[in-house]
Design an enzyme around this catalytic site. Structure first.
Site, PDB file in Angstrom:
ATOM      1  N   HIS A   1       0.864  -1.185   0.000  1.00 12.10           N
ATOM      2  CA  HIS A   1       0.000   0.000   0.000  1.00 12.10           C
ATOM      3  C   HIS A   1       0.897   1.230   0.000  1.00 12.10           C
ATOM      4  CE1 HIS A   1       1.191  -0.766   4.168  1.00 12.10           C
ATOM      5  NE2 HIS A   1       1.293   0.556   4.225  1.00 12.10           N
TER       6      HIS A   1
ATOM      7  N   HIS B   1       5.700   6.515  -1.037  1.00 14.70           N
ATOM      8  CA  HIS B   1       6.516   5.320  -1.283  1.00 14.70           C
ATOM      9  C   HIS B   1       5.808   4.064  -0.797  1.00 14.70           C
ATOM     10  CE1 HIS B   1       7.373   6.109   2.946  1.00 14.70           C
ATOM     11  NE2 HIS B   1       7.696   4.844   3.041  1.00 14.70           N
TER      12      HIS B   1
HETATM   13  P1  ATP Z   1       6.445  -3.512  10.924  1.00 13.79           P
HETATM   14  O1  ATP Z   1       6.359  -2.286  11.828  1.00 13.79           O
HETATM   15  O2  ATP Z   1       6.117  -4.790  11.620  1.00 13.79           O
HETATM   16  O3  ATP Z   1       7.708  -3.570  10.164  1.00 13.79           O
HETATM   17  P2  ATP Z   1       4.700  -2.012   9.186  1.00 13.79           P
HETATM   18  O4  ATP Z   1       5.676  -0.888   9.368  1.00 13.79           O
HETATM   19  O5  ATP Z   1       4.213  -2.322   7.832  1.00 13.79           O
HETATM   20  O6  ATP Z   1       5.264  -3.350   9.815  1.00 13.79           O
HETATM   21  P3  ATP Z   1       3.138  -0.419  10.924  1.00 13.79           P
HETATM   22  O7  ATP Z   1       4.341  -0.058  11.733  1.00 13.79           O
HETATM   23  O8  ATP Z   1       1.860  -0.663  11.661  1.00 13.79           O
HETATM   24  O9  ATP Z   1       3.414  -1.738  10.081  1.00 13.79           O
HETATM   25  O10 ATP Z   1       2.930   0.709   9.846  1.00 13.79           O
HETATM   26  C1  ATP Z   1       1.786   0.788   9.010  1.00 13.79           C
HETATM   27  C2  ATP Z   1       2.103   1.710   7.853  1.00 13.79           C
HETATM   28  O11 ATP Z   1       2.428   3.020   8.357  1.00 13.79           O
HETATM   29  C3  ATP Z   1       3.325   1.290   7.046  1.00 13.79           C
HETATM   30  O12 ATP Z   1       3.141   1.716   5.711  1.00 13.79           O
HETATM   31  C4  ATP Z   1       4.466   2.067   7.669  1.00 13.79           C
HETATM   32  O13 ATP Z   1       5.506   2.317   6.747  1.00 13.79           O
HETATM   33  C5  ATP Z   1       3.768   3.356   8.049  1.00 13.79           C
HETATM   34  N1  ATP Z   1       4.380   3.934   9.237  1.00 13.79           N
HETATM   35  C6  ATP Z   1       4.648   3.296  10.382  1.00 13.79           C
HETATM   36  N2  ATP Z   1       5.191   4.117  11.292  1.00 13.79           N
HETATM   37  C7  ATP Z   1       5.284   5.329  10.696  1.00 13.79           C
HETATM   38  C8  ATP Z   1       5.740   6.606  11.110  1.00 13.79           C
HETATM   39  N3  ATP Z   1       6.226   6.808  12.325  1.00 13.79           N
HETATM   40  N4  ATP Z   1       5.673   7.617  10.224  1.00 13.79           N
HETATM   41  C9  ATP Z   1       5.176   7.423   8.994  1.00 13.79           C
HETATM   42  N5  ATP Z   1       4.701   6.251   8.540  1.00 13.79           N
HETATM   43  C10 ATP Z   1       4.761   5.214   9.370  1.00 13.79           C
END
Ligand code: ATP
Ligand code: MG
Length: 190
Positions: free
Chosen positions: A44, A131
Site C-alpha cells: 500500500h 513510497h
Molecule cells: P512492521 O512495523 O512490523 O515492520 P509495518 O511498518 O508495515 O510493519 P506499521 O508499523 O503498523 O506496520 O505501519 C503501518 C504503515 O504506516 C506502514 O506503511 C508504515 O511504513 C507506516 N508507518 C509506520 N510508522 C510510521 C511513522 N512513524 N511515520 C510514517 N509512517 C509510518
C-alpha cells in the site's frame, strides 16, 4: 500496548495486478538477498500514520477521511523509481515510488494531514514522500547490494486509477504486519 487500542494508518491501495507486476520485478532479488521483505498482499502507499488510537478516535478519523476524500478527484497513478531511506549508501528501507500521480498523492496526503491536524491529531515531523516499502534492512551490506541491483533494473508499473483512500488497522505480527480495512473513503465522482 492496551488491548483496546487500534494501530491506525490511512493509505492508498494498490491493485493486485500491479502488486503482481512489482512482485515479479523484485522476485530474483528477493531470492538473492536476506532482507526483511514486505508481503505483496499488504502492499500500500501510506498517506498518514496515526499509531495507537481509541475506538472513538478511529471513528473520528474515519469520518474526517470520508469527508476529505469526497473533496478529492480520482487520478491515475503508476509505481516506479526505486529509492532507499535514509540514503542509497546507507539503506534502512527499500521502496518503490509513485512515478505517475505523485503530485495528486501528495495533495491527498496533505488534505488528510491538515484535516486531522485541525481535529487535534499531531502532524508528521518528517516531510511526506510517497513510497511503498519493499524491504527493511538489518544487514547494511545486503541492503547496499540490493539497492545497487535495483538501480540496474528500472521498473514502471501499469497505470491504475486511484479513486479512494482507506483507513487501515495494522496488527503487528512476527511474520510481518497484517492490515485490515476499517473505513473505505471514496473520492468525488468525476
Ligand atoms: P512492521 O512495523 O512490523 O515492520 P509495518 O511498518 O508495515 O510493519 P506499521 O508499523 O503498523 O506496520 O505501519 C503501518 C504503515 O504506516 C506502514 O506503511 C508504515 O511504513 C507506516 N508507518 C509506520 N510508522 C510510521 C511513522 N512513524 N511515520 C510514517 N509512517 C509510518
Ligand atoms: Mg512499522
Amino acid at each position: 500496548m492496551a488491548a483496546d487500542l487500534i494501530r491506525t494508518f490511512v493509505a492508498i491501495e494498490i491493485p493486485s495486478s500491479v502488486r503482481e507486476e512489482l512482485d515479479a520485478a523484485i522476485a530474483p532479488l528477493r531470492r538473492a538477498e536476506r532482507l526483511r521483505w514486505t508481503q505483496p498482499a499488504g502492499w500500500h502507499l501510506t498517506l498518514k500514520f496515526l499509531g495507537e488510537l481509541s475506538r472513538e478516535d478511529v471513528k473520528r478519523v474515519s469520518a474526517i477521511c470520508t469527508r476529505v476524500a469526497s473533496s478529492l478527484r480520482p487520478f491515475d497513478g503508476a509505481l516506479g523509481g526505486w529509492g532507499a531511506f535514509p540514503s542509497p549508501h546507507r539503506p534502512r528501507v527499500l521502496w518503490v515510488g509513485m512515478q505517475r500521480g505523485a503530485e495528486a498523492t501528495v495533495t491527498a496526503a496533505k488534505a488528510v494531514e491538515d484535516a486531522l491536524f485541525e481535529a487535534g491529531f499531531p502532524r508528521e515531523g518528517k516531510p511526506f514522500h510517497p513510497h511503498l516499502t519493499l524491504a527493511r534492512i538489518e544487514d547494511p551490506a545486503a541492503g547496499s547490494r540490493a539497492s545497487a541491483v535495483l538501480q540496474e533494473h528500472p521498473f514502471a508499473s501499469a497505470a491504475f486509477r486511484v479513486d479512494r483512500i482507506v483507513v487501515f488497522q495494522s496488527v503487528l505480527d512476527r511474520g510481518g504486519a497484517r492490515y485490515h480495512p476499517l473505513a473505505v473513503c471514496p473520492f468525488a465522482k468525476t
